[in-house]
Design a protein around this motif. Structure first.
Motif, short mmCIF file in Angstrom:
data_model
loop_
_atom_site.label_atom_id
_atom_site.label_comp_id
_atom_site.label_asym_id
_atom_site.label_seq_id
_atom_site.Cartn_x
_atom_site.Cartn_y
_atom_site.Cartn_z
N GLY A 8 -12.70 -39.75 18.42
CA GLY A 8 -11.67 -39.87 17.40
C GLY A 8 -11.54 -41.23 16.75
O GLY A 8 -10.73 -41.41 15.85
N ARG A 19 -6.35 -40.07 15.41
CA ARG A 19 -5.99 -39.46 16.69
C ARG A 19 -7.17 -39.59 17.64
O ARG A 19 -8.25 -39.10 17.36
CB ARG A 19 -5.64 -37.99 16.51
N SER A 21 -8.86 -38.87 21.39
CA SER A 21 -8.82 -37.90 22.49
C SER A 21 -9.70 -38.41 23.62
O SER A 21 -10.70 -39.10 23.38
CB SER A 21 -9.34 -36.54 22.03
N TYR A 84 -4.24 -37.80 24.71
CA TYR A 84 -4.35 -38.06 23.28
C TYR A 84 -3.56 -39.32 22.91
O TYR A 84 -2.59 -39.68 23.58
CB TYR A 84 -3.79 -36.88 22.47
#
Length: 124
Positions: A8, A19, A21, A84
């Motif tokens: 990400g 975002r 991950s 996350y």
């Protein structure tokens, strides 16, 4: 052996969002903290955010570095062993390599696992 794989990262303009991950594979002790650290060139690695394992699928308590409070949100899915980091209102000073971390917490010991890192660059 626990392995962490991040994804990400990338380049974004100031004010943008990314975002991150991180998927953990292997057997993880049930009491743990999943978190994100970052390291910019010439700086020490610093904690960005952490979230405890908790008692629900979405984890427990969270904590954040003062510099990211109100802009970043950490979350986890215990069923997927995934953590996350939603990063909004990104600033140039957020530029760094971001590392996923899992810290197993046992009565007499703690064990840290690290991902390989993913680059986040905030620039106009």
């Amino acid at each position: 052996q626990v392995q962490l794989v991040e994804s990400g990262g990338g380049s974004v303009q100031p004010g943008g969002s990314l975002r991150l991950s991180c998927v953990a594979s292997g057997s993880i002790f049930s009491v743990n903290v999943m978190g994100w650290y970052r390291q910019a060139p010439g700086n020490q690695r610093e904690l960005v955010a952490g979230i405890t394992s908790g008692s629900t699928i979405s984890g427990g308590l969270t904590n954040y570095a003062d510099s990211v409070k109100g802009r970043f949100t950490i979350s986890r899915d215990n069923a997927k062993n995934t953590v996350y980091l939603q990063m909004n209102s990104l600033k140039p000073e957020d530029t760094a390599v971001y590392y996923c971390n899992v810290k197993e917490i046992r009565t007499l010991s703690k064990t840290d696992y690290w991902g390989q890192g993913t680059q986040v660059t905030v620039s106009s």
